[in-house]
Write a protein that holds these residues in place. Structure first.
Motif, PDB file in Angstrom:
ATOM      1  N   ASN A  65     -16.271 -59.970 -63.023  1.00  0.00           N
ATOM      2  CA  ASN A  65     -14.871 -60.269 -63.295  1.00  0.00           C
ATOM      3  C   ASN A  65     -13.940 -59.636 -62.259  1.00  0.00           C
ATOM      4  N   PRO A  66     -14.118 -59.957 -60.980  1.00  0.00           N
ATOM      5  CA  PRO A  66     -13.276 -59.359 -59.933  1.00  0.00           C
ATOM      6  C   PRO A  66     -11.804 -59.703 -60.131  1.00  0.00           C
ATOM      7  N   GLU A  67     -10.952 -58.740 -59.835  1.00  0.00           N
ATOM      8  CA  GLU A  67      -9.512 -58.938 -60.001  1.00  0.00           C
ATOM      9  C   GLU A  67      -8.853 -59.462 -58.737  1.00  0.00           C
ATOM     10  N   HIS A  68      -9.480 -59.200 -57.582  1.00  0.00           N
ATOM     11  CA  HIS A  68      -8.864 -59.589 -56.314  1.00  0.00           C
ATOM     12  C   HIS A  68      -9.849 -60.359 -55.442  1.00  0.00           C
ATOM     13  N   ALA A  69     -10.472 -61.385 -56.012  1.00  0.00           N
ATOM     14  CA  ALA A  69     -11.431 -62.196 -55.256  1.00  0.00           C
ATOM     15  C   ALA A  69     -10.701 -63.008 -54.197  1.00  0.00           C
ATOM     16  N   LEU A  70     -11.238 -62.980 -52.983  1.00  0.00           N
ATOM     17  CA  LEU A  70     -10.704 -63.747 -51.861  1.00  0.00           C
ATOM     18  C   LEU A  70     -11.741 -64.781 -51.465  1.00  0.00           C
ATOM     19  N   SER A  71     -11.373 -66.054 -51.499  1.00  0.00           N
ATOM     20  CA  SER A  71     -12.336 -67.120 -51.240  1.00  0.00           C
ATOM     21  C   SER A  71     -11.942 -67.965 -50.042  1.00  0.00           C
ATOM     22  N   PHE A  72     -12.904 -68.116 -49.121  1.00  0.00           N
ATOM     23  CA  PHE A  72     -12.782 -69.057 -48.019  1.00  0.00           C
ATOM     24  C   PHE A  72     -13.604 -70.303 -48.307  1.00  0.00           C
ATOM     25  N   SER A  73     -14.304 -70.304 -49.426  1.00  0.00           N
ATOM     26  CA  SER A  73     -15.236 -71.376 -49.783  1.00  0.00           C
ATOM     27  C   SER A  73     -14.686 -72.195 -50.941  1.00  0.00           C
ATOM     28  N   GLN A  74     -14.468 -73.487 -50.696  1.00  0.00           N
ATOM     29  CA  GLN A  74     -13.995 -74.364 -51.765  1.00  0.00           C
ATOM     30  C   GLN A  74     -14.996 -74.408 -52.914  1.00  0.00           C
ATOM     31  N   THR A  75     -16.264 -74.235 -52.595  1.00  0.00           N
ATOM     32  CA  THR A  75     -17.298 -74.268 -53.622  1.00  0.00           C
ATOM     33  C   THR A  75     -17.121 -73.120 -54.606  1.00  0.00           C
ATOM     34  N   TRP A  76     -16.887 -71.905 -54.090  1.00  0.00           N
ATOM     35  CA  TRP A  76     -16.639 -70.764 -54.965  1.00  0.00           C
ATOM     36  C   TRP A  76     -15.296 -70.902 -55.671  1.00  0.00           C
ATOM     37  N   THR A  77     -14.284 -71.343 -54.952  1.00  0.00           N
ATOM     38  CA  THR A  77     -12.960 -71.501 -55.551  1.00  0.00           C
ATOM     39  C   THR A  77     -13.012 -72.446 -56.741  1.00  0.00           C
ATOM     40  N   ASP A  78     -13.677 -73.585 -56.560  1.00  0.00           N
ATOM     41  CA  ASP A  78     -13.748 -74.574 -57.640  1.00  0.00           C
ATOM     42  C   ASP A  78     -14.614 -74.094 -58.797  1.00  0.00           C
ATOM     43  N   LYS A 113     -26.143 -75.125 -44.495  1.00  0.00           N
ATOM     44  CA  LYS A 113     -25.072 -74.441 -43.766  1.00  0.00           C
ATOM     45  C   LYS A 113     -23.769 -74.390 -44.556  1.00  0.00           C
ATOM     46  N   VAL A 114     -23.735 -75.034 -45.707  1.00  0.00           N
ATOM     47  CA  VAL A 114     -22.606 -74.910 -46.627  1.00  0.00           C
ATOM     48  C   VAL A 114     -23.155 -74.495 -47.988  1.00  0.00           C
ATOM     49  N   ASP A 115     -22.297 -73.985 -48.838  1.00  0.00           N
ATOM     50  CA  ASP A 115     -22.729 -73.472 -50.135  1.00  0.00           C
ATOM     51  C   ASP A 115     -23.357 -74.554 -51.011  1.00  0.00           C
ATOM     52  N   ASP A 116     -24.424 -74.175 -51.701  1.00  0.00           N
ATOM     53  CA  ASP A 116     -25.059 -75.033 -52.703  1.00  0.00           C
ATOM     54  C   ASP A 116     -24.227 -74.937 -53.975  1.00  0.00           C
ATOM     55  N   TRP A 117     -23.634 -76.059 -54.401  1.00  0.00           N
ATOM     56  CA  TRP A 117     -22.673 -75.995 -55.502  1.00  0.00           C
ATOM     57  C   TRP A 117     -23.327 -75.582 -56.824  1.00  0.00           C
ATOM     58  N   ARG A 118     -24.566 -75.979 -57.043  1.00  0.00           N
ATOM     59  CA  ARG A 118     -25.232 -75.581 -58.280  1.00  0.00           C
ATOM     60  C   ARG A 118     -25.506 -74.072 -58.291  1.00  0.00           C
ATOM     61  N   ALA A 119     -26.026 -73.553 -57.185  1.00  0.00           N
ATOM     62  CA  ALA A 119     -26.327 -72.123 -57.104  1.00  0.00           C
ATOM     63  C   ALA A 119     -25.056 -71.295 -57.207  1.00  0.00           C
ATOM     64  N   VAL A 120     -23.993 -71.754 -56.570  1.00  0.00           N
ATOM     65  CA  VAL A 120     -22.719 -71.028 -56.618  1.00  0.00           C
ATOM     66  C   VAL A 120     -22.144 -71.039 -58.028  1.00  0.00           C
ATOM     67  N   THR A 179     -18.581 -79.474 -54.476  1.00  0.00           N
ATOM     68  CA  THR A 179     -18.321 -78.442 -55.469  1.00  0.00           C
ATOM     69  C   THR A 179     -18.535 -79.028 -56.856  1.00  0.00           C
ATOM     70  N   VAL A 180     -18.531 -78.167 -57.856  1.00  0.00           N
ATOM     71  CA  VAL A 180     -18.701 -78.636 -59.231  1.00  0.00           C
ATOM     72  C   VAL A 180     -17.568 -79.578 -59.625  1.00  0.00           C
ATOM     73  N   ARG A 181     -16.421 -79.485 -58.951  1.00  0.00           N
ATOM     74  CA  ARG A 181     -15.305 -80.378 -59.236  1.00  0.00           C
ATOM     75  C   ARG A 181     -15.282 -81.614 -58.345  1.00  0.00           C
ATOM     76  N   SER A 182     -15.720 -81.468 -57.099  1.00  0.00           N
ATOM     77  CA  SER A 182     -15.587 -82.589 -56.168  1.00  0.00           C
ATOM     78  C   SER A 182     -16.650 -83.664 -56.368  1.00  0.00           C
ATOM     79  N   VAL A 183     -17.829 -83.293 -56.845  1.00  0.00           N
ATOM     80  CA  VAL A 183     -18.920 -84.265 -56.941  1.00  0.00           C
ATOM     81  C   VAL A 183     -18.540 -85.467 -57.814  1.00  0.00           C
TER      82      VAL A 183
END
Length: 335
Positions: A57-70, A163-170, A311-315
């Protein structure tokens, strides 16, 4: 005090106390426990540069990855800050409507990206100023960049074999970090169900050949790795990657095919990322079976991003975007 400096100071103090034998000490860097007073725990996340202990439960997560963001947004716990290419500053078409982006991230930092990645473009000083407690970086160019980020906060690079995040694993990892593993699996199941419905609607997809490529300056860069997220997307629909016969010059995520070798792109489904000119006037383009059948998709950057870095949202959104081409393939199959 900067969070990184404060954390290091506390760690150094604890180490000194242990070394002097002033207390019974143990290594608290494990993934299942942390400070006894704060109740802080961590979750181990494996990625391209190793394994990182991510605070729960991080309070200050910084994301450059749309996969993690979504993934965080879909689980109801948006990251504190997301960094995006400035063309996505107003959100993605698959974002929840009516929320003005607040369900995606607390703050959005747009940057103008040319050839460099988001991390390099923003720069380490600006990243440190965000004072993150974890950084979801996605793709990183090298170990040095990862090490520099890790000096600021625990950092997670690309998750999965591509080379990009695996949306299921993320999404699974995000569920563990947020204590919402069951909900994460439900979200993954919903997307898998949507893909299963597409397969049922268009049985001709089973075994059909496909290729995904970026088109620039009369050259097609065909993504060849079976582990690449874009290829996995189509493989999940039962399609067959037919790029083993693609020959040409290695280029980034794939192999460059010149306009003179268009016959190499004879696939049942051909999907292109277009930015600028199109291949419509190339000699022989209109003769390709997929072009004749209407199953050659020319995607602009937003749709190509949703497919190339799913991402879990984009698929589900990409499935809708691809529906006319799936339907054309089905019709060409004669069923």
């Amino acid at each position: 005090m900067n969070r990184t400096i404060r954390r290091r100071a506390l760690t150094a103090t604890a180490a000194l106390v242990c070394a002097l034998g002033l207390a019974s000490c143990s290594d608290d860097s494990g993934s299942d426990s942390g400070d006894g007073d704060s109740g802080t725990t961590t979750v181990a996340v494996t990625h391209a540069f190793g394994t990182t202990e991510v605070p729960s439960n991080p309070e200050h997560a910084l994301s450059f990855s749309q996969t993690w963001t979504d993934a965080f947004a879909e689980l109801g716990s948006p990251v504190a800050t997301q960094v995006v290419n400035d063309q996505f500053a107003d959100g993605q078409p698959w974002d929840t409507e009516g929320t003005e982006g607040t369900d995606v991230a607390g703050t959005t930092v747009p940057v103008s990206v040319t050839s460099a990645d988001l991390v390099t473009t923003l720069g380490m000083e600006a990243i440190a100023e965000q004072d993150p407690d974890v950084i979801f970086a996605g793709f990183l160019p090298d170990q040095a960049t990862y090490d520099a980020l890790s000096d600021i906060a625990p950092t997670v690079a690309t998750v999965g074999e591509g080379k990009v995040d695996d949306w299921r694993a993320v999404t699974t990892a995000a569920g563990e970090i947020l204590g919402k593993s069951d909900e994460a699996e439900e979200k993954i199941g919903e997307v898998d169900d949507a893909m299963a419905q597409v397969k049922e609607t268009y049985p001709a997809l089973e075994g059909a050949t496909f290729a995904y490529a970026a088109y620039r300056a009369q050259s097609f860069t065909v993504i060849t790795s079976p582990q690449d997220a874009s290829n996995t997307f189509f493989a999940d629909l039962g399609m067959t990657q037919a790029t083993d016969r693609i020959t040409g010059t290695e280029s980034g995520r794939g192999i460059a095919v010149s306009a003179e070798n268009l016959d190499l792109l004879d696939m049942d489904l051909l999907v292109l990322w277009i930015s600028g000119e199109t291949p419509d006037d190339l000699p022989g383009w209109s003769d390709l079976p997929s072009v004749k059948n209407g199953s050659a998709a020319q995607l602009q950057t937003v749709a190509a991003t949703g497919l190339g870095a799913p991402t879990v949202r984009s698929v589900p959104w990409v499935l809708d975007e691809m529906d006319p081409y799936f339907a054309a393939l089905q019709e060409a199959d004669g069923e």
